[in-house]
Design an enzyme around this catalytic site. Structure first.
Site, mmCIF file in Angstrom:
data_model
loop_
_atom_site.group_PDB
_atom_site.id
_atom_site.type_symbol
_atom_site.label_atom_id
_atom_site.label_comp_id
_atom_site.label_asym_id
_atom_site.label_seq_id
_atom_site.Cartn_x
_atom_site.Cartn_y
_atom_site.Cartn_z
ATOM 1 N N PRO A 195 -36.476 -22.228 -23.559
ATOM 2 C CA PRO A 195 -37.355 -22.490 -22.430
ATOM 3 C C PRO A 195 -36.646 -23.091 -21.207
ATOM 4 O O PRO A 195 -35.721 -23.895 -21.348
ATOM 5 C CB PRO A 195 -38.373 -23.486 -22.994
ATOM 6 C CG PRO A 195 -37.734 -24.059 -24.205
ATOM 7 C CD PRO A 195 -36.850 -22.983 -24.758
ATOM 8 N N ASN A 196 -37.125 -22.650 -20.067
ATOM 9 C CA ASN A 196 -36.693 -23.132 -18.739
ATOM 10 C C ASN A 196 -35.322 -22.612 -18.305
ATOM 11 O O ASN A 196 -34.906 -22.857 -17.177
ATOM 12 C CB ASN A 196 -36.713 -24.676 -18.674
ATOM 13 C CG ASN A 196 -38.101 -25.222 -18.956
ATOM 14 O OD1 ASN A 196 -39.048 -24.810 -18.294
ATOM 15 N ND2 ASN A 196 -38.243 -26.089 -19.933
ATOM 16 N N ARG A 207 -32.867 -25.188 -11.266
ATOM 17 C CA ARG A 207 -33.340 -26.318 -12.079
ATOM 18 C C ARG A 207 -32.220 -27.346 -12.249
ATOM 19 O O ARG A 207 -31.175 -27.041 -12.833
ATOM 20 C CB ARG A 207 -33.747 -25.755 -13.436
ATOM 21 C CG ARG A 207 -33.998 -26.779 -14.493
ATOM 22 C CD ARG A 207 -34.067 -26.105 -15.858
ATOM 23 N NE ARG A 207 -34.357 -27.080 -16.850
ATOM 24 C CZ ARG A 207 -33.889 -27.046 -18.095
ATOM 25 N NH1 ARG A 207 -33.128 -26.059 -18.491
ATOM 26 N NH2 ARG A 207 -34.202 -27.989 -18.937
ATOM 27 N N TYR A 218 -27.138 -28.568 -14.639
ATOM 28 C CA TYR A 218 -26.979 -27.249 -15.269
ATOM 29 C C TYR A 218 -26.166 -26.260 -14.433
ATOM 30 O O TYR A 218 -25.887 -25.156 -14.899
ATOM 31 C CB TYR A 218 -28.361 -26.664 -15.595
ATOM 32 C CG TYR A 218 -29.134 -27.526 -16.563
ATOM 33 C CD1 TYR A 218 -28.645 -27.780 -17.844
ATOM 34 C CD2 TYR A 218 -30.339 -28.131 -16.189
ATOM 35 C CE1 TYR A 218 -29.331 -28.589 -18.732
ATOM 36 C CE2 TYR A 218 -31.037 -28.944 -17.069
ATOM 37 C CZ TYR A 218 -30.530 -29.167 -18.338
ATOM 38 O OH TYR A 218 -31.205 -29.980 -19.219
ATOM 39 N N ASN A 267 -28.734 -20.776 -27.089
ATOM 40 C CA ASN A 267 -29.011 -22.021 -26.371
ATOM 41 C C ASN A 267 -30.509 -22.261 -26.546
ATOM 42 O O ASN A 267 -31.325 -21.672 -25.826
ATOM 43 C CB ASN A 267 -28.643 -21.921 -24.891
ATOM 44 C CG ASN A 267 -28.888 -23.254 -24.180
ATOM 45 O OD1 ASN A 267 -29.513 -24.157 -24.741
ATOM 46 N ND2 ASN A 267 -28.404 -23.379 -22.954
ATOM 47 N N ALA A 313 -34.704 -27.102 -24.996
ATOM 48 C CA ALA A 313 -35.398 -28.259 -25.590
ATOM 49 C C ALA A 313 -35.882 -27.997 -27.010
ATOM 50 O O ALA A 313 -36.069 -28.945 -27.789
ATOM 51 C CB ALA A 313 -36.565 -28.667 -24.697
ATOM 52 N N GLU A 363 -24.225 -22.469 -31.553
ATOM 53 C CA GLU A 363 -25.168 -23.172 -30.664
ATOM 54 C C GLU A 363 -24.420 -23.503 -29.379
ATOM 55 O O GLU A 363 -23.263 -23.939 -29.413
ATOM 56 C CB GLU A 363 -25.651 -24.455 -31.351
ATOM 57 C CG GLU A 363 -26.618 -25.268 -30.506
ATOM 58 C CD GLU A 363 -27.059 -26.550 -31.217
ATOM 59 O OE1 GLU A 363 -26.699 -26.751 -32.391
ATOM 60 O OE2 GLU A 363 -27.750 -27.349 -30.554
ATOM 61 N N HIS A 418 -24.714 -25.137 -25.273
ATOM 62 C CA HIS A 418 -25.437 -25.868 -24.225
ATOM 63 C C HIS A 418 -24.577 -25.954 -22.973
ATOM 64 O O HIS A 418 -23.358 -26.179 -23.064
ATOM 65 C CB HIS A 418 -25.766 -27.296 -24.685
ATOM 66 C CG HIS A 418 -26.659 -27.342 -25.878
ATOM 67 N ND1 HIS A 418 -28.030 -27.233 -25.788
ATOM 68 C CD2 HIS A 418 -26.380 -27.460 -27.194
ATOM 69 C CE1 HIS A 418 -28.560 -27.299 -27.003
ATOM 70 N NE2 HIS A 418 -27.577 -27.430 -27.877
ATOM 71 N N ARG A 458 -26.330 -37.598 -23.029
ATOM 72 C CA ARG A 458 -27.522 -37.756 -22.177
ATOM 73 C C ARG A 458 -28.548 -38.679 -22.854
ATOM 74 O O ARG A 458 -28.168 -39.585 -23.576
ATOM 75 C CB ARG A 458 -28.073 -36.363 -21.863
ATOM 76 C CG ARG A 458 -27.055 -35.516 -21.070
ATOM 77 C CD ARG A 458 -27.565 -34.126 -20.773
ATOM 78 N NE ARG A 458 -28.765 -34.182 -19.941
ATOM 79 C CZ ARG A 458 -29.576 -33.129 -19.767
ATOM 80 N NH1 ARG A 458 -29.299 -31.963 -20.348
ATOM 81 N NH2 ARG A 458 -30.648 -33.247 -19.016
HETATM 82 C C1 DQA Z 1 -29.710 -27.579 -22.623
HETATM 83 C C2 DQA Z 1 -29.808 -29.059 -23.019
HETATM 84 C C3 DQA Z 1 -31.201 -29.397 -23.511
HETATM 85 O O1 DQA Z 1 -31.285 -30.777 -23.842
HETATM 86 C C4 DQA Z 1 -32.230 -29.107 -22.442
HETATM 87 O O2 DQA Z 1 -33.526 -29.323 -22.938
HETATM 88 C C5 DQA Z 1 -32.097 -27.749 -21.851
HETATM 89 C C6 DQA Z 1 -30.767 -27.194 -21.620
HETATM 90 C C7 DQA Z 1 -28.331 -27.245 -22.010
HETATM 91 O O3 DQA Z 1 -28.005 -26.063 -21.973
HETATM 92 O O4 DQA Z 1 -27.614 -28.127 -21.569
HETATM 93 O O5 DQA Z 1 -33.079 -27.130 -21.473
HETATM 94 O O6 DQA Z 1 -29.867 -26.801 -23.802
#
Ligand code: DQA
Length: 158
Positions: A13-14, A21, A26, A80, A83, A104, A106, A113
């Site tokens: 998501p997002n 964002r 990011y 990825n 959240a 995985e 990120h 964080r």
């Molecule tokens: C994320 C890190 C997560 O904590 C966050 O919720 C994201 C992006 C990253 O790519 O750094 O949406 O996965």
């Protein structure tokens, strides 16, 4: 020649909002930029390159359906989970059903964080984790996932 490898890259998501964002966290690259980076890292379209299936969803169930699809359709998976990595036992359970390498990935380094980002359910099912390198995390994750997939493909069946 052996069949080309197929790499699935899933985004939670997002991540459709990448580039706008929280760019200080990011980065400025968009999700389309990240996709192009993954395809280049996989050598898609080149001799011996892998095919990348790149997807994003804001819905947990859709991501779970795609993880299940990767079980039979992919040689390796980069995910990825955004959240959902911190919250979704259902995603973890889906990943546990896979026998292919799972990386995985990120953009940020969640360990550096807020406290709630320090735990990842997805990590429990991941072969390895790459975090904190911005869009380059994906490039590293793709290379690691394909290397693992190639190692497996070259091993004699047990
Ligand atoms: C994320 C890190 C997560 O904590 C966050 O919720 C994201 C992006 C990253 O790519 O750094 O949406 O996965």
């Amino acid at each position: 020649m052996s069949d080309p490898l197929v790499l699935h890259v899933l985004n939670g998501p997002n991540l459709n909002l990448l580039g706008v964002r929280e760019p200080h966290i990011y980065g400025r690259e968009t999700l389309a930029d990240v996709q192009a980076l993954c395809e280049a890292a996989a050598g898609q379209g080149k001799e011996g390159g892998a095919t990348v299936v790149f997807r994003q969803s804001n819905r947990e169930g859709e991501l779970i359906d795609w993880v299940q699809e990767a079980r039979t359709e992919a040689s390796a998976l980069v995910i990825n989970p955004a959240a959902y990595g911190h919250t979704s036992i259902a995603l973890l359970d889906a990943l546990k059903a896979l026998t292919i390498p799972v990386v995985e990935c990120h953009l940020s380094n969640p360990a550096a964080r807020e406290d709630f980002r320090r735990h990842s359910y997805v990590s429990l099912a991941a072969t390895g984790v790459i975090a904190g390198f911005g869009a380059q995390s994906y490039e590293l994750a793709v290379k690691a996932a394909l290397r693992l997939a190639r190692e497996r493909a070259s091993q004699p069946p047990r």
